[in-house]
Every structure is written in C-alpha cells, then in structure tokens.
Design an enzyme around this catalytic site. Structure first.
Site, PDB file in Angstrom:
ATOM      1  N   GLY A  25       0.847  -1.176   0.000  1.00 55.79           N
ATOM      2  CA  GLY A  25       0.000   0.000   0.000  1.00 55.79           C
ATOM      3  C   GLY A  25       0.887   1.231   0.000  1.00 55.79           C
ATOM      4  O   GLY A  25       2.116   1.133  -0.109  1.00 55.79           O
ATOM      5  N   SER A  26       0.293   2.401   0.155  1.00 62.77           N
ATOM      6  CA  SER A  26       1.069   3.645   0.076  1.00 62.77           C
ATOM      7  C   SER A  26       2.144   3.719   1.155  1.00 62.77           C
ATOM      8  O   SER A  26       3.249   4.223   0.911  1.00 62.77           O
ATOM      9  CB  SER A  26       0.124   4.842   0.177  1.00 62.77           C
ATOM     10  OG  SER A  26      -0.671   4.759   1.358  1.00 62.77           O
ATOM     11  N   GLU A  28       3.969   1.478   2.280  1.00 68.02           N
ATOM     12  CA  GLU A  28       5.076   0.549   2.062  1.00 68.02           C
ATOM     13  C   GLU A  28       5.995   0.975   0.918  1.00 68.02           C
ATOM     14  O   GLU A  28       7.111   0.458   0.781  1.00 68.02           O
ATOM     15  CB  GLU A  28       4.537  -0.863   1.759  1.00 68.02           C
ATOM     16  CG  GLU A  28       3.898  -1.534   2.941  1.00 68.02           C
ATOM     17  CD  GLU A  28       2.605  -0.857   3.367  1.00 68.02           C
ATOM     18  OE1 GLU A  28       2.468  -0.537   4.572  1.00 68.02           O
ATOM     19  OE2 GLU A  28       1.735  -0.610   2.507  1.00 68.02           O
ATOM     20  N   GLU A  47      -3.680 -10.444   1.074  1.00 64.25           N
ATOM     21  CA  GLU A  47      -2.658 -10.708   2.086  1.00 64.25           C
ATOM     22  C   GLU A  47      -2.722 -12.119   2.649  1.00 64.25           C
ATOM     23  O   GLU A  47      -1.701 -12.676   3.066  1.00 64.25           O
ATOM     24  CB  GLU A  47      -2.780  -9.686   3.225  1.00 64.25           C
ATOM     25  CG  GLU A  47      -2.401  -8.274   2.850  1.00 64.25           C
ATOM     26  CD  GLU A  47      -3.546  -7.480   2.237  1.00 64.25           C
ATOM     27  OE1 GLU A  47      -3.374  -6.269   2.005  1.00 64.25           O
ATOM     28  OE2 GLU A  47      -4.627  -8.076   1.998  1.00 64.25           O
ATOM     29  N   HIS A  70       0.478  -4.110   4.418  1.00 67.37           N
ATOM     30  CA  HIS A  70       0.035  -2.724   4.423  1.00 67.37           C
ATOM     31  C   HIS A  70      -0.673  -2.374   5.724  1.00 67.37           C
ATOM     32  O   HIS A  70      -1.842  -2.737   5.939  1.00 67.37           O
ATOM     33  CB  HIS A  70      -0.910  -2.477   3.250  1.00 67.37           C
ATOM     34  CG  HIS A  70      -1.460  -1.077   3.188  1.00 67.37           C
ATOM     35  ND1 HIS A  70      -0.678   0.036   3.397  1.00 67.37           N
ATOM     36  CD2 HIS A  70      -2.708  -0.608   2.925  1.00 67.37           C
ATOM     37  CE1 HIS A  70      -1.415   1.114   3.274  1.00 67.37           C
ATOM     38  NE2 HIS A  70      -2.664   0.756   2.991  1.00 67.37           N
ATOM     39  N   HIS A 280      -8.118 -31.506  19.557  1.00 64.39           N
ATOM     40  CA  HIS A 280      -9.131 -30.795  18.778  1.00 64.39           C
ATOM     41  C   HIS A 280     -10.532 -31.157  19.279  1.00 64.39           C
ATOM     42  O   HIS A 280     -11.211 -30.338  19.883  1.00 64.39           O
ATOM     43  CB  HIS A 280      -8.975 -31.140  17.283  1.00 64.39           C
ATOM     44  CG  HIS A 280      -9.919 -30.404  16.400  1.00 64.39           C
ATOM     45  ND1 HIS A 280     -10.085 -30.708  15.067  1.00 64.39           N
ATOM     46  CD2 HIS A 280     -10.777 -29.366  16.637  1.00 64.39           C
ATOM     47  CE1 HIS A 280     -10.972 -29.892  14.530  1.00 64.39           C
ATOM     48  NE2 HIS A 280     -11.415 -29.074  15.462  1.00 64.39           N
ATOM     49  N   GLY A 402      -5.466 -25.541  11.032  1.00 59.70           N
ATOM     50  CA  GLY A 402      -6.788 -25.930  10.584  1.00 59.70           C
ATOM     51  C   GLY A 402      -7.552 -24.838   9.875  1.00 59.70           C
ATOM     52  O   GLY A 402      -8.677 -25.052   9.422  1.00 59.70           O
TER      53      GLY A 402
END
Length: 528
Positions: A25-26, A28, A47, A70, A280, A402
């Site tokens: 993004g800006s 970065e 992402e 970002h 689990h 998972g």
C-alpha cells in the site's frame, strides 16, 4: 551518511532475505524504493494468499522469509493465514508500513494504532521502533527472533523513517550473527538415555518439526532401533515418518481419551518435535494410562512449559536423535522396502464422480516418488492415508492450525522454493476459494505446479462435524455451481475438467513447466 533504507536493504541481502512476498500500500512504497539487484518481489493479490505463499516457501527452504504488509488493514487481512504459520513454526518476518510519525498520534488515515499489539498474541515478537535510527537494529531483531523462535515476527515502520539518515553505528548491524546451540549436556544425556533404555515397551510420537529439520530418515533409524510403534502427533502439518512403514500407526487422534487409549500398555512415550498435544475434539479422559511415563523433547520452550503432563527437555530433537542412536543398543533390525505395508485397492464411487481414493491412487501411481504434496482437502483425510505411500522428506504439507486458505497459496510457495521437485496441491473446493488469487501469482511467475481440485459441492468436513456435534441441519454447508476451470483460466492458469480415472491419469502423466489446474468431481467422504 547512509539512509535507514540503504542499511536495511544491505542487512536483508546479507541475511539472504531477498525474496519478498507482499501486497503493498502507500505506506510501504518508501521501503520498496531502490530494491537492490537480486531482490525479487512476489506480488500476491490478497494478504492471506501472500502469507500462505510465504509460509510454504519458508517451510520448503527452511529459512526466514520477508513479508511486506500494508498497515493495519493488510495486517488484519493476513491474520487468518498467520495462524497456520504460527502453528507450523514458520519463521516469517512481517514488515508493515505505518503512517509518518507526526500522523500516528492524531490517528490520521492509514495510521495503525498500537501496531505491535495488533498482531499479538500470534507473533513471537512485535515492535515499532521508537525512532528512525533504531529501525535497522529492530529489523535485525525481527529476523533473529523469527529464526531463533521459529515463529513469525512483526515490525511496524513509519514510512518517513526509511529516508532518514543514520550514523555509522547503524552499520554495525550488517556484521551481526546470532547462533544457537541446543545439544543436551552430559547429565541430560544420561538421564534421557537411561529412561529410554530401561523402557520395556517404548512408543515414539514424532512432530512436524522432525521433517522441517531434515531428520525424516534419522527418525526412521531411531524407530527401527527402538522397535516400537510410531505415531505422528495430532494436527500434523508435516509427515515425519513413512506412512506405510510397518511400525507406523498413523496420526494420533486429536482427543484426550483416544490418545490415552493409543498408549495403553506402553511404559514410555517419547515425543520428539511436537507439542503435547494439540487436541481438537473434546473427548475428555485421563491424559495417560496408569503406569505410562511421557518425555517430550522440543526446541519450543513455550510448548514444553504449557504441556499438562510428562517431563520435558528443551533441546534440538535432531540432536537428541543423534544421542540416542549413539547410546542405544539395537533391539530392532532395519526394515527393508519390501516390508512396507501394501496399498489396498482404492474404493470406487457409486454414481457420478470419482471416489477420492481413486484420485489419490492415480497420484500415487502417476506422479514421481519425490513429489511434494500440499494438501487442503480435509474431508478426504482417511482416503488420503489409505492410498498414499510417502517415503521422502518434505512430501507432505498441511494447514497447521486448521484454518482454510493455506493449501493453494502454500503449494505456490513450495513450488517456487523447489523448482526442481514436482509439487501437487490437493485442494478441496471449499478451501480453494480462500486462497484462489494465488493462481494469478503462479501464472505470473510460471510456477511449475499441478493443482488437483476435488469438487464435491459441499464443506465435507463440516458435515462430518455436524454429525459429531449433533447439528445435522446447520445451514451454509453447500457450495454448488463453482467451476474452477473458468476461474483458473481467468487468472492465467491452464485448466481442464476430467471426467474419469483414465482421463485423470492421462492428465497427470503430462509434465508441463507451467501451472495447471485439474478439476475432478468426487463423492462426499468423511475425515475418518
């Protein structure tokens, strides 16, 4: 005077972090300005896919990988995928852009408020440097923490810091090294050797860390020396032992009571490279049978500290394998390849579509023996282990926490890291949608990857859980009408829909040097 950006780029280059996965993004852009020759920026379109690809790449190479995110929005998008990286102990270094320093306090747009807290408790370390001059040192700490802890780290950097000048002291970071030795000492060796040697019926439980560390074959030697049964730890993200070896009993069930039942009659359970245990299903009972002692060996101090039972040694499990191989008398003979359990005939489907076992049988017979499989088709788990014969290191990757969305991006990352090894992503139609944008990255980089897309039109694992939990009528479990061949072609990946076993085998027999997707309709099965 050198800039923060110049020193940071030089440090990353010396540390070998020259492949950067990201979606900028800006905030970065100032970090990305002037990347040195030899750096490669791998763009992902979301992402979650970015972190999944980096996770697969880092696991396959065994080295830390840089991820560019970002601010708060991009970091938030990445957090679901980050849970898998945390559980697989993947050393990702997440560097996120932050607003300029004067804009953070007033909470200007794209300011990440209390940025380090955003990613906690997932990451092992998180920070935002107090001043621009501390950025190179903090970046080094992020890399070293990820490497030492084998856990993702997070650094938020205000974007005006990158152009700031630093004094010569900042250059000291370029020559830094942080080494770790975790070999057990003499007293610990004796204690462990006596415990294992005196066991009448020892059992071995291996975690994914064994495969991550390249100790797959050494674990086989140890198991054959001990002569007892071998399990993979529950919620396994890598396969640490050949699944058709006569001593292998499969993956431990992820419930307290069934784990205890599996250990019945064993006086010692030696757990190498795994938490104790990642349960689990809530199936309460005794942690261990009466008279059973458990010893855990792990480099993860947190896993050792939080275990609810047993004794623990915080050390390199590979070094412990070496110690035991040196100290133990052989009680079992090496197992030859002809003693491995045969693969049963695959089950066939009644009605349209193939049984998943037919798909996996085709993979086993048509793909090379050294193929690496990235698997995210949870409802076909039982069929997978019935049909596959995996005997090599790095043959199996699975979403460690998972959370769906690792499989397809992870397969792209593994294939990018190992271009000379065949890589297959075995992906369910339910999970594919979570990381589908990774297909675009595969096409752009011409990644030699085969994606086998199993389409059954439903979230099969959830249907199974609905039965376990007494919720057979839960809504939102069906996903009809998806054609992934058209989706893949839209992202630039060649695709075909195969209609039967013979057509599938013919497609798998081809060896293209570009990404492809093979869609096959399958019948609904359950994980166990």
């Amino acid at each position: 005077m050198p800039s923060v950006r110049r020193v940071s780029h030089a440090f990353l280059e010396r540390q070998g972090l020259t492949t950067v996965f990201g979606n900028p993004g800006s905030n970065e852009l100032p970090f990305l300005a002037g990347l040195p020759d030899g750096f490669r920026y791998v763009l992902g379109l979301h992402e979650g896919a970015v972190v999944g690809m980096a996770d697969g790449y880092a696991q396959a190479t065994g080295r830390p990988v840089l991820v560019n995110l970002h601010a708060a929005s991009g970091s938030g998008n990445a957090m679901g995928a980050l849970t898998n990286a945390v559980a697989s102990r993947t050393p990702l270094v997440l560097v996120a852009g932050q607003q300029v320093r004067p804009a953070i306090g007033p909470e200007a747009n794209l300011a990440s408020i209390d940025a380090p807290a955003l990613m906690k408790p997932l990451v092992g370390w998180a920070a935002e440097p107090a001043c621009a001059g501390d950025v190179p040192r903090a970046l080094a700490q992020a890399v070293f923490e990820a490497r030492l802890q084998r856990r993702p780290t997070y650094l938020s950097v205000p974007y005006d810091d990158w152009s700031a000048e630093v004094d010569d002291n900042a250059l000291a970071v370029l020559d830094r090294r942080v080494l770790r030795a975790s070999v057990p000492g003499g007293e610990q060796r004796r204690w462990l050797g006596e415990r294992v040697a005196s066991a009448r019926r020892p059992a071995l439980v291996l975690g994914g860390d064994i495969d991550s560390a390249g100790r797959f074959d050494d674990a086989v030697r140890l198991a054959e020396r001990l002569g007892g049964p071998v399990w993979a730890a529950p919620s396994q993200f890598r396969l640490p032992f050949p699944n058709r070896h006569p001593q292998f009993r499969g993956v431990l069930p992820a419930g307290i009571a069934p784990v205890s039942e599996a250990f019945e009659g064993h006086d010692l359970v030696l757990v190498l490279g795994a938490p104790v245990f990642r349960y689990h299903e809530h199936l309460p009972g005794r942690y261990l049978p009466e008279g059973t002692r458990l010893i855990q060996v792990t480099e993860d101090a947190s896993a050792a500290a939080r275990a609810p039972m047993g004794e623990a040694l915080v050390a390199d499990p590979g070094a412990v394998i070496d110690v035991l191989l040196e100290s133990l008398d052989a009680t079992g003979a090496p197992v030859g390849a002809d003693a491995y359990r045969p693969v049963p005939e695959p089950l066939t489907a009644e009605g349209p579509g193939l049984h998943p076992e037919q798909v996996f049988a085709a993979l086993r017979e048509e793909m090379p023996e050294d193929t690496a499989y990235v698997v995210e088709s949870t409802s076909t788990n039982a069929a997978w282990w019935r049909q596959m014969d995996l005997r090599r290191r790095g043959s199996y990757y699975f979403p460690a926490a998972g959370g769906l969305g690792f499989g397809l991006p992870g397969a792209v990352g593994v294939a990018m890291a190992q271009p000379g090894r065949p890589v297959v992503g075995v992906i369910g139609d339910g999970s594919a949608n979570y990381g589908i944008t990774a297909l675009w990255t595969a096409a752009q980089h011409r990644v030699p990857l085969t994606v086998v897309l199993l389409r059954n039109g439903t979230y099969g694992a959830l249907r199974w859980f609905g039965g376990l939990l007494g919720v057979p009528d839960a809504p939102g479990l069906d996903i009809p009408g998806l054609d992934f061949t058209r989706v893949a072609e839209g992202y630039g990946v060649r695709a075909q829909h195969v209609g039967g076993a013979a057509e599938l085998r013919a497609a798998l027999a081809e060896t293209p040097d570009y990404p492809r997707l093979i869609q096959v309709d399958t019948t609904l099965t359950t994980p166990s």
